[in-house]
Design an enzyme around this catalytic site. Sequence first.
Site, PDB file in Angstrom:
ATOM      1  N   HIS A  82       0.846  -1.204   0.000  1.00 34.71           N
ATOM      2  CA  HIS A  82       0.000   0.000   0.000  1.00 34.71           C
ATOM      3  C   HIS A  82       0.873   1.242   0.000  1.00 34.71           C
ATOM      4  O   HIS A  82       1.876   1.307   0.700  1.00 34.71           O
ATOM      5  CB  HIS A  82      -0.887  -0.002   1.249  1.00 34.71           C
ATOM      6  CG  HIS A  82      -1.974   1.028   1.200  1.00 34.71           C
ATOM      7  ND1 HIS A  82      -3.213   0.769   0.655  1.00 34.71           N
ATOM      8  CD2 HIS A  82      -2.005   2.317   1.601  1.00 34.71           C
ATOM      9  CE1 HIS A  82      -3.967   1.852   0.732  1.00 34.71           C
ATOM     10  NE2 HIS A  82      -3.253   2.810   1.311  1.00 34.71           N
ATOM     11  N   ASP A 161     -13.947   2.904   7.692  1.00 37.10           N
ATOM     12  CA  ASP A 161     -12.957   3.732   6.994  1.00 37.10           C
ATOM     13  C   ASP A 161     -13.602   4.435   5.805  1.00 37.10           C
ATOM     14  O   ASP A 161     -13.336   5.605   5.543  1.00 37.10           O
ATOM     15  CB  ASP A 161     -11.773   2.892   6.518  1.00 37.10           C
ATOM     16  CG  ASP A 161     -10.830   3.728   5.666  1.00 37.10           C
ATOM     17  OD1 ASP A 161     -10.304   4.727   6.184  1.00 37.10           O
ATOM     18  OD2 ASP A 161     -10.670   3.421   4.471  1.00 37.10           O
ATOM     19  N   ARG A 168     -13.623  12.938   6.419  1.00 36.99           N
ATOM     20  CA  ARG A 168     -12.362  13.664   6.633  1.00 36.99           C
ATOM     21  C   ARG A 168     -11.992  14.479   5.404  1.00 36.99           C
ATOM     22  O   ARG A 168     -11.456  15.587   5.518  1.00 36.99           O
ATOM     23  CB  ARG A 168     -11.239  12.663   6.955  1.00 36.99           C
ATOM     24  CG  ARG A 168     -11.368  12.078   8.353  1.00 36.99           C
ATOM     25  CD  ARG A 168     -10.462  10.871   8.506  1.00 36.99           C
ATOM     26  NE  ARG A 168      -9.089  11.165   8.166  1.00 36.99           N
ATOM     27  CZ  ARG A 168      -8.263  10.315   7.565  1.00 36.99           C
ATOM     28  NH1 ARG A 168      -8.671   9.099   7.243  1.00 36.99           N
ATOM     29  NH2 ARG A 168      -7.024  10.670   7.277  1.00 36.99           N
ATOM     30  N   SER A 183      -6.667   4.497   9.109  1.00 34.15           N
ATOM     31  CA  SER A 183      -7.383   4.326   7.844  1.00 34.15           C
ATOM     32  C   SER A 183      -6.691   3.254   6.990  1.00 34.15           C
ATOM     33  O   SER A 183      -7.317   2.302   6.516  1.00 34.15           O
ATOM     34  CB  SER A 183      -7.410   5.677   7.106  1.00 34.15           C
ATOM     35  OG  SER A 183      -7.762   5.515   5.769  1.00 34.15           O
ATOM     36  N   LYS A 187      -7.861  -1.108   6.646  1.00 34.00           N
ATOM     37  CA  LYS A 187      -8.166  -1.751   5.355  1.00 34.00           C
ATOM     38  C   LYS A 187      -7.248  -2.939   5.112  1.00 34.00           C
ATOM     39  O   LYS A 187      -7.654  -3.982   4.624  1.00 34.00           O
ATOM     40  CB  LYS A 187      -7.968  -0.744   4.206  1.00 34.00           C
ATOM     41  CG  LYS A 187      -9.078   0.263   4.093  1.00 34.00           C
ATOM     42  CD  LYS A 187      -8.872   1.167   2.895  1.00 34.00           C
ATOM     43  CE  LYS A 187      -7.764   2.156   3.108  1.00 34.00           C
ATOM     44  NZ  LYS A 187      -8.092   3.545   2.938  1.00 34.00           N
TER      45      LYS A 187
HETATM   46  N1  URA Z   1      -4.693   6.711   2.253  1.00 37.80           N
HETATM   47  C1  URA Z   1      -5.681   6.119   2.979  1.00 37.80           C
HETATM   48  O1  URA Z   1      -6.132   5.028   2.667  1.00 37.80           O
HETATM   49  N2  URA Z   1      -6.124   6.772   4.067  1.00 37.80           N
HETATM   50  C2  URA Z   1      -5.665   7.972   4.467  1.00 37.80           C
HETATM   51  O2  URA Z   1      -6.118   8.485   5.475  1.00 37.80           O
HETATM   52  C3  URA Z   1      -4.638   8.575   3.698  1.00 37.80           C
HETATM   53  C4  URA Z   1      -4.169   7.922   2.582  1.00 37.80           C
END
Ligand code: URA
Length: 434
Positions: A82, A161, A168, A183, A187
Amino acid sequence: MRMYDLIMKKRNGGSLNREEIDYFIRGYVSGEIPDYQVSALMMAIYFQGMTKEETLQLTLAMAHSGDMLDLSGIRGIKVDKHSTGGVGDKTSLALTPMVAACGIPVAKMSGRGLGHTGGTIDKLESFPGFTTGLSEERFIRNVNEIGIAIMGQTADLAPADKKLYALRDVTATVDNMSLIASSIMSKKLAAGADAIVLDVKTGSGAFMKEEKDAVALAEEMVEIGRQAGRNTIAVVSDMDQPLGYAVGNALEVKEAIDTLCGRGPEDFLELCLTLGSCMLIAGGKAEDPKQARKLLQGVIEDGSALRKFAQFVEAQGGDAAAVYHPGLLPKASIVRPVLSPRDGYIAHIACDEVGTASLLLGGGRQTKESEIDLSVGLVLQAKVGDYVHAGEPLAILHANDESKEREARKRFLDAYHFSRGPVDKPKLIKGIMM
Ligand code: URA
């Protein structure tokens, strides 16, 4: 328990305990706690911060707010990757087939573009017919059969999320370390991989502008992964200028294909080799970075990474002919250079502004509902440390609309800063945490 009391506690600098965090996540996902109270709590967290324990509890509550994917039906150590988001960051496109061609099963969840940053799903949709809307069963079958599958975040995976991120995004509470860490990690934990490799970006094109903040974010996410029993490695990498040269969906796909063919930009290849080495070591395919890099270079040289990419595109409904003939990818009607206004070394590029220039051309969303134009964007011709003469191209713009082209051109030119004296090229890899 009352949401009001939680907001006040955090506003006054207190710490929320596990029951309180579970209560607000459950209530928000079920719709019992309204957006306006959660917005107030997000802003209180933004200013007061969270302890490591609160961040961990928030991550776990968010991860368990929906389904937890069970990847036990996939053989081998599953490794996910990620990025915290950047400009020209097409890493997943080239890296996942490279790693899969080395024998690591890649079961990856990706997202769409966000703000000035691009998203893997949008880029992959440059292949006509391509879909990331896979059922869990097909996702697992594809990984078992071809070694790689990428899916989007479904409504059932970390729904907390999904809701919090959208909130947000419109309440100026994105760039907080605890909120970003929870966040991303919620995931990743819900998506079920055994090992997680994180690319934490820092610089003007990243959410974490300062390197020390990116390092702290990386450390926090590695610790969360460790506490949740997942082998987690974080690479902190430069995002003070775009990665590679191409910015824009189909243009980035083409650059990723070029890289799989062995003619990619040096910085982009280097990042793929660094992250890929972490994935191979975490997946038990290599003992050390030297062996891992050799394997990764091997699958580029023998063409197997490119073939893996084509197999993956086809398995998810896309037209794989474009992998071998990138001329079939969406093309813009206006292709025009942006010329340098002066002689000099490129001293600095406001990277987020380059992302915004691509967005203005139609390459990203202005609102949640916007359709994106996959063909537009820009290809840089000069990066930090390069010398240019006045009248030489800084970039080639790809556009479909004259007025958007003018607006993007101005934005792009304003992003470039020059120096009379030589300028060092920025260091790409700032550190690795595990
Ligand atoms: N990527 C994400 O998945 N969440 C965030 O808060 C910032 C970048």
